[in-house]
Design a protein around this motif. Structure first.
Motif, PDB file in Angstrom:
ATOM      1  N   ASN A 119      -7.752   0.948   7.243  1.00 15.56           N
ATOM      2  CA  ASN A 119      -8.953   0.115   7.367  1.00 15.56           C
ATOM      3  C   ASN A 119      -9.517  -0.248   5.997  1.00 15.56           C
ATOM      4  OD1 ASN A 119      -8.994   0.002  10.175  1.00 15.56           O
ATOM      5  ND2 ASN A 119     -10.206   1.863  10.371  1.00 15.56           N
ATOM      6  N   ASP A 120      -9.432   0.693   5.059  1.00 17.61           N
ATOM      7  CA  ASP A 120     -10.002   0.476   3.725  1.00 17.61           C
ATOM      8  C   ASP A 120      -9.111  -0.374   2.834  1.00 17.61           C
ATOM      9  OD1 ASP A 120     -12.098   2.099   4.489  1.00 17.61           O
ATOM     10  OD2 ASP A 120     -11.454   3.845   3.309  1.00 17.61           O
ATOM     11  N   ALA A 128      -3.455   5.116  -2.305  1.00 15.45           N
ATOM     12  CA  ALA A 128      -4.399   6.103  -1.772  1.00 15.45           C
ATOM     13  C   ALA A 128      -3.765   7.468  -1.962  1.00 15.45           C
ATOM     14  CB  ALA A 128      -4.691   5.853  -0.303  1.00 15.45           C
ATOM     15  N   ALA A 129      -4.562   8.449  -2.358  1.00 15.51           N
ATOM     16  CA  ALA A 129      -4.071   9.804  -2.593  1.00 15.51           C
ATOM     17  C   ALA A 129      -4.870  10.780  -1.739  1.00 15.51           C
ATOM     18  CB  ALA A 129      -4.202  10.175  -4.074  1.00 15.51           C
ATOM     19  N   THR A 130      -4.166  11.700  -1.106  1.00 17.42           N
ATOM     20  CA  THR A 130      -4.862  12.706  -0.314  1.00 17.42           C
ATOM     21  C   THR A 130      -4.934  14.025  -1.083  1.00 17.42           C
ATOM     22  OG1 THR A 130      -3.033  13.843   0.832  1.00 17.42           O
ATOM     23  CG2 THR A 130      -3.716  11.690   1.694  1.00 17.42           C
ATOM     24  N   TYR A 131      -5.895  14.841  -0.664  1.00 19.35           N
ATOM     25  CA  TYR A 131      -6.003  16.198  -1.193  1.00 19.35           C
ATOM     26  C   TYR A 131      -6.508  17.089  -0.071  1.00 19.35           C
ATOM     27  CZ  TYR A 131     -11.067  15.397  -1.537  1.00 19.35           C
ATOM     28  OH  TYR A 131     -12.389  15.121  -1.251  1.00 19.35           O
ATOM     29  N   ALA A 132      -6.289  18.392  -0.246  1.00 17.79           N
ATOM     30  CA  ALA A 132      -6.632  19.323   0.834  1.00 17.79           C
ATOM     31  C   ALA A 132      -7.926  20.075   0.585  1.00 17.79           C
ATOM     32  CB  ALA A 132      -5.499  20.329   1.047  1.00 17.79           C
ATOM     33  N   GLY A 133      -8.221  20.433  -0.685  1.00 16.47           N
ATOM     34  CA  GLY A 133      -9.360  21.311  -0.852  1.00 16.47           C
ATOM     35  C   GLY A 133     -10.148  21.204  -2.139  1.00 16.47           C
ATOM     36  N   VAL A 136       0.846  -1.190   0.000  1.00 16.62           N
ATOM     37  CA  VAL A 136       0.000   0.000   0.000  1.00 16.62           C
ATOM     38  C   VAL A 136       0.880   1.237   0.000  1.00 16.62           C
ATOM     39  CG1 VAL A 136      -1.708   1.337   1.304  1.00 16.62           C
ATOM     40  CG2 VAL A 136      -1.895  -1.166   1.173  1.00 16.62           C
ATOM     41  N   ALA A 137       0.589   2.158  -0.916  1.00 17.60           N
ATOM     42  CA  ALA A 137       1.298   3.433  -1.008  1.00 17.60           C
ATOM     43  C   ALA A 137       0.324   4.574  -0.778  1.00 17.60           C
ATOM     44  CB  ALA A 137       1.957   3.573  -2.373  1.00 17.60           C
ATOM     45  N   ALA A 150      -6.322  10.315  11.907  1.00 17.00           N
ATOM     46  CA  ALA A 150      -7.647   9.781  11.573  1.00 17.00           C
ATOM     47  C   ALA A 150      -7.702   9.350  10.110  1.00 17.00           C
ATOM     48  CB  ALA A 150      -8.710  10.834  11.868  1.00 17.00           C
ATOM     49  N   GLY A 151      -7.098  10.151   9.232  1.00 11.73           N
ATOM     50  CA  GLY A 151      -7.119   9.821   7.812  1.00 11.73           C
ATOM     51  C   GLY A 151      -6.337   8.560   7.508  1.00 11.73           C
ATOM     52  N   ILE A 152      -5.162   8.436   8.099  1.00 14.81           N
ATOM     53  CA  ILE A 152      -4.353   7.238   7.869  1.00 14.81           C
ATOM     54  C   ILE A 152      -5.057   6.001   8.408  1.00 14.81           C
ATOM     55  CG2 ILE A 152      -2.197   6.091   8.548  1.00 14.81           C
ATOM     56  CD1 ILE A 152      -0.893   8.920   8.337  1.00 14.81           C
ATOM     57  N   SER A 153      -5.724   6.126   9.541  1.00 14.05           N
ATOM     58  CA  SER A 153      -6.480   4.988  10.084  1.00 14.05           C
ATOM     59  C   SER A 153      -7.550   4.536   9.101  1.00 14.05           C
ATOM     60  CB  SER A 153      -7.119   5.368  11.414  1.00 14.05           C
ATOM     61  OG  SER A 153      -6.128   5.552  12.409  1.00 14.05           O
ATOM     62  N   LYS A 154      -8.221   5.497   8.461  1.00 17.26           N
ATOM     63  CA  LYS A 154      -9.256   5.139   7.483  1.00 17.26           C
ATOM     64  C   LYS A 154      -8.637   4.463   6.270  1.00 17.26           C
ATOM     65  CE  LYS A 154     -13.221   6.938   4.946  1.00 17.26           C
ATOM     66  NZ  LYS A 154     -13.763   5.562   4.969  1.00 17.26           N
TER      67      LYS A 154
END
Length: 241
Positions: A71-72, A30-35, A4-5, A64-68
């Protein structure tokens, strides 16, 4: 099962290229974004890559985000700290807010994200942390005292943490892109690009996001375990360390 990256700022520009390159290399990404919800949704629909929204300057939100994500998808084994912002100003005009916003995102964000996954990487005896710094963190840039300081800090963070991770098979490396043909750079007036920026680049062109992404894929690999504490300069020969 594939590793997982997690790529911060992974839905646009260099981050989007990194996310797609890792997916094409067989990682679960998984990719994060701010807005920018619209761009993130479009990126997900186009690529199938899972997207998550949180602010890397908020330590608890990162946790919290990393935990999700875990989990996913599964435990984060490759972390790409790519999220970054600019708030450029000559130093005598720079505000405290401009300084703190850039340092909080571009440097403290590395702590907030990496600290949350570090224990898991140590427990599993494997990890890859890849920090996207900048040519301007190496050589400095007028009007970017905040950005240059933060990006130089990313390199120091990389070198220190690499020494701690090595015994646990966790590598920590940095990539310093030069001028890359992203939306932000291409918004610079064409005259400035052609007369001021590109002439400084020996290869005679802007870099492409995919060229940075290939560096990430190389460092993320299981067989890149002997490379740690290093900085890859992807700048077309503009600056040598």
């Amino acid at each position: 099962m594939s590793r997982v990256a997690l790529v911060t700022g992974g839905t646009r520009g260099i981050g989007a290229a990194i996310s797609m390159a890792l997916k094409n290399a067989g990682y679960r990404v998984a990719a994060t974004y701010a807005g920018n919800e619209e761009k993130a949704r479009a990126f997900h629909e186009e690529t199938g890559i899972a997207v998550y929204r949180w602010d890397v300057t908020d330590y608890d939100a990162c946790g919290a985000g990393i935990s999700k994500v875990e989990n996913d998808i599964g435990p984060v084994e490759i972390l790409v700290n790519n999220a970054g912002i600019t708030r450029d100003a000559m130093f005598h005009k720079m505000t405290a807010q401009q300084w703190h916003e850039v340092v909080s995102t571009n440097l403290t964000g590395l702590f907030n994200m990496t600290h949350q996954v570090w224990s898991g990487m140590r427990d599993r005896n494997f990890g890859r942390v890849i920090n996207i710094s900048s040519i301007n963190g190496q050589k400095g840039q007028m009007g970017q005292a905040n950005y240059s300081a933060a990006k130089a800090g990313d390199i120091g963070f990389t070198k220190a943490l690499a020494q701690e991770g090595a015994i646990k098979n966790i590598t920590v490396n940095a990539i310093c892109p030069g001028y890359i043909g992203t939306e932000m750079v291409l918004a610079v007036p064409e005259k400035v690009l052609n007369e001021k920026i590109i002439p400084q680049i020996p290869v005679g062109r802007l870099g492409q996001p995919d060229e940075v992404a290939r560096c990430v894929v190389f460092l993320a690999a299981d067989d890149a375990g002997f490379i740690t504490g290093s900085t890859i300069t992807a700048n077309g020969g503009q600056f040598f360390v």
